[in-house]
Design a protein around this motif. Structure first.
Motif, PDB file in Angstrom:
ATOM      1  N   ASN A 136       0.814  -1.221   0.000  1.00 42.68           N
ATOM      2  CA  ASN A 136       0.000   0.000   0.000  1.00 42.68           C
ATOM      3  C   ASN A 136       0.847   1.270   0.000  1.00 42.68           C
ATOM      4  OD1 ASN A 136      -2.511  -1.329   0.024  1.00 42.68           O
ATOM      5  ND2 ASN A 136      -2.381  -1.654   2.228  1.00 42.68           N
ATOM      6  N   THR A 137       2.046   1.190   0.576  1.00 46.76           N
ATOM      7  CA  THR A 137       2.909   2.373   0.665  1.00 46.76           C
ATOM      8  C   THR A 137       3.758   2.583  -0.581  1.00 46.76           C
ATOM      9  OG1 THR A 137       3.054   2.079   3.070  1.00 46.76           O
ATOM     10  CG2 THR A 137       4.690   3.527   2.051  1.00 46.76           C
ATOM     11  N   PHE A 138       4.219   1.486  -1.190  1.00 44.36           N
ATOM     12  CA  PHE A 138       5.204   1.616  -2.267  1.00 44.36           C
ATOM     13  C   PHE A 138       4.775   1.034  -3.614  1.00 44.36           C
ATOM     14  CE2 PHE A 138       7.647   1.588   1.713  1.00 44.36           C
ATOM     15  CZ  PHE A 138       8.395   2.752   1.564  1.00 44.36           C
ATOM     16  N   LEU A 139       3.804   0.136  -3.631  1.00 43.30           N
ATOM     17  CA  LEU A 139       3.473  -0.536  -4.880  1.00 43.30           C
ATOM     18  C   LEU A 139       2.087  -0.200  -5.417  1.00 43.30           C
ATOM     19  CD1 LEU A 139       5.836  -2.381  -3.675  1.00 43.30           C
ATOM     20  CD2 LEU A 139       4.841  -4.199  -5.033  1.00 43.30           C
ATOM     21  N   LYS A 140       1.231   0.323  -4.581  1.00 45.69           N
ATOM     22  CA  LYS A 140      -0.154   0.522  -4.997  1.00 45.69           C
ATOM     23  C   LYS A 140      -0.322   1.716  -5.923  1.00 45.69           C
ATOM     24  CE  LYS A 140      -4.834   0.540  -3.039  1.00 45.69           C
ATOM     25  NZ  LYS A 140      -5.622   0.570  -1.789  1.00 45.69           N
ATOM     26  N   GLY A 141       0.521   2.743  -5.732  1.00 42.04           N
ATOM     27  CA  GLY A 141       0.463   3.895  -6.623  1.00 42.04           C
ATOM     28  C   GLY A 141      -0.634   4.880  -6.300  1.00 42.04           C
ATOM     29  N   SER A 142      -1.080   4.936  -5.059  1.00 47.24           N
ATOM     30  CA  SER A 142      -2.137   5.894  -4.684  1.00 47.24           C
ATOM     31  C   SER A 142      -1.843   6.518  -3.331  1.00 47.24           C
ATOM     32  CB  SER A 142      -3.501   5.185  -4.650  1.00 47.24           C
ATOM     33  OG  SER A 142      -3.479   4.114  -3.723  1.00 47.24           O
ATOM     34  N   LEU A 153       5.917   1.022  -7.452  1.00 45.25           N
ATOM     35  CA  LEU A 153       7.087   0.188  -7.727  1.00 45.25           C
ATOM     36  C   LEU A 153       6.649  -1.151  -8.307  1.00 45.25           C
ATOM     37  CD1 LEU A 153       9.313   0.890  -4.572  1.00 45.25           C
ATOM     38  CD2 LEU A 153       9.297   2.066  -6.783  1.00 45.25           C
ATOM     39  N   ASP A 154       7.600  -1.841  -8.917  1.00 47.68           N
ATOM     40  CA  ASP A 154       7.276  -3.063  -9.653  1.00 47.68           C
ATOM     41  C   ASP A 154       7.324  -4.321  -8.807  1.00 47.68           C
ATOM     42  OD1 ASP A 154       7.022  -2.027 -12.489  1.00 47.68           O
ATOM     43  OD2 ASP A 154       9.005  -1.268 -11.951  1.00 47.68           O
ATOM     44  N   GLY A 155       7.899  -4.244  -7.618  1.00 42.23           N
ATOM     45  CA  GLY A 155       7.981  -5.453  -6.815  1.00 42.23           C
ATOM     46  C   GLY A 155       8.834  -5.257  -5.579  1.00 42.23           C
ATOM     47  N   VAL A 156       9.208  -6.391  -4.968  1.00 40.04           N
ATOM     48  CA  VAL A 156       9.940  -6.382  -3.702  1.00 40.04           C
ATOM     49  C   VAL A 156      11.102  -7.365  -3.783  1.00 40.04           C
ATOM     50  CG1 VAL A 156       9.809  -6.917  -1.230  1.00 40.04           C
ATOM     51  CG2 VAL A 156       7.913  -5.731  -2.351  1.00 40.04           C
ATOM     52  N   ASP A 157      12.237  -6.924  -3.279  1.00 42.18           N
ATOM     53  CA  ASP A 157      13.437  -7.750  -3.180  1.00 42.18           C
ATOM     54  C   ASP A 157      13.741  -7.985  -1.705  1.00 42.18           C
ATOM     55  OD1 ASP A 157      16.192  -8.776  -4.121  1.00 42.18           O
ATOM     56  OD2 ASP A 157      16.730  -7.136  -2.768  1.00 42.18           O
ATOM     57  N   LEU A 158      14.159  -9.205  -1.359  1.00 37.66           N
ATOM     58  CA  LEU A 158      14.557  -9.528   0.012  1.00 37.66           C
ATOM     59  C   LEU A 158      16.065  -9.695   0.083  1.00 37.66           C
ATOM     60  CD1 LEU A 158      11.831 -12.161   1.012  1.00 37.66           C
ATOM     61  CD2 LEU A 158      11.801  -9.683   1.353  1.00 37.66           C
ATOM     62  N   ASP A 159      16.717  -8.804   0.820  1.00 43.35           N
ATOM     63  CA  ASP A 159      18.159  -8.899   1.041  1.00 43.35           C
ATOM     64  C   ASP A 159      18.364  -9.056   2.547  1.00 43.35           C
ATOM     65  OD1 ASP A 159      20.884  -8.842   0.894  1.00 43.35           O
ATOM     66  OD2 ASP A 159      21.041  -6.685   0.571  1.00 43.35           O
ATOM     67  N   ILE A 160      18.068 -10.249   3.041  1.00 46.06           N
ATOM     68  CA  ILE A 160      18.049 -10.499   4.481  1.00 46.06           C
ATOM     69  C   ILE A 160      19.389 -11.066   4.906  1.00 46.06           C
ATOM     70  CG2 ILE A 160      16.799 -11.586   6.369  1.00 46.06           C
ATOM     71  CD1 ILE A 160      15.190  -9.549   4.649  1.00 46.06           C
TER      72      ILE A 160
END
Length: 320
Positions: A136-142, A153-160
């Motif tokens: 809702n904060t970064f990918l929804k666009g509203s 944004l287009d997606g999420v990356d995990l760099d854990i």
């Protein structure tokens, strides 16, 4: 009869070729591959996001990092000296992100890094909350008042990378994947330690829901180090390649930086490693830890995956 048979064969081949072209986005042999890069933690090296994408060398840019999340913590973005999210100073990046996307570059939000703020996701319910808040904060666009402004944004990356952060990353991946639909592709990726299996993200990777896994061949151990020789590196690559879930792509993580002492020199990497790994059926490209001014030397070898499949299609074309 021979001419008729020849014409029938040619018609069948043309029809087959048309199917190959029509369904090429779904076939691994024709998926575009390339270079992924992390942006946001090195002001001197990164340059502007728009300039990075304008080079034409990158297929994916991971915004690094969403450094605080999980266990009830409020989401917090950390882009070091680029801008201050807390004061709204990063909202101007929305136009640069859109410029990248207009060029076909996928821009992902990277969660984690090597800081200690996130550590764990506490429960499956917590994973769902983190996924919902991130979407809702970064990918929804509203969300014009969000840290990056009104951008999708287009997606999420995990760099854990935090040691022992094994909790519920698979639940987080499933929750993020639930936002995918025929109308919306949500890209999911992970940065994994080269030691197989990754102790933090192993369960998340085995879900098969990630689009690609970038293995960090700059971690400081013998499976990754050029001190051990390229044969050891390629052995580790093959272990990852043979174990990756069907449909996932494998990226080779490289850190072309003088502060990574065990890193392979560019000529070793491009002449001895890339020619071998690029022939793997799940090869996806190269991941760079930070922007690299000579990335052009990597691009030809990262341009496409499963070259054997492409050669088969070229053979079909030559028959026609």
């Amino acid at each position: 009869m021979k001419a008729a048979h020849s014409q029938s064969t040619k018609t069948l081949l043309l029809w087959t070729l048309s199917l190959l072209i029509a369904f090429s986005p779904l076939m691994r042999s024709s998926e575009a591959c390339g270079v992924s890069v992390y942006w946001g933690q090195n002001l001197a090296q990164d340059g502007s996001l728009r300039e990075l994408c304008e080079t034409g060398y990158y297929s994916y840019v991971n915004l690094a990092y969403l450094a605080t999340f999980g266990c009830g913590q409020k989401l917090a973005l950390n882009l070091t000296d680029h801008c201050d999210p807390a004061s709204g100073g990063c909202r101007s990046l929305s136009t640069e992100i859109q410029a990248c996307q207009n060029r076909g570059v996928k821009v992902l939000l990277s969660l984690g890094g090597n800081n200690t703020e996130y550590q764990e996701i506490c429960t499956a319910e917590d994973a769902k909350k983190v996924a919902d808040n991130a979407y809702n904060t970064f990918l929804k666009g509203s969300n014009p008042d969000g840290p990056l402004g009104d951008v999708s944004l287009d997606g999420v990356d995990l760099d854990i990378e935090y040691p022992g952060s094994m909790g519920h990353w698979d639940d987080l991946v499933r929750a993020l994947a639930s936002y995918r639909s025929p109308q919306r592709k949500v890209y999911l990726s992970a940065s994994a330690s080269c030691s197989y299996p990754d102790t933090n993200l192993g369960k998340a990777i085995t879900t098969g829901l990630l689009d690609y896994v970038a293995v960090r061949f700059y971690d400081d151990n013998l499976q990754c180090s050029c001190y051990a020789g390229t044969a050891r590196i390629l052995e580790t690559w093959n272990k990852w390649s043979s174990s990756l879930p069907e449909g996932n792509q494998l990226f080779y993580g490289w850190w072309p930086s003088s502060n990574a002492g065990s890193q392979c020199k560019p000529e070793v990497f491009t002449n001895e490693i890339l020619p071998v790994i690029s022939s793997s059926p799940d090869y996806g490209g190269v991941m760079l830890r930070e922007a690299y001014e000579n990335v052009s030397i990597l691009y030809p070898a990262a341009a496409c995956c499963n070259t054997a499949g492409l050669h088969r299609k070229e053979s079909l074309i030559s028959v026609l």
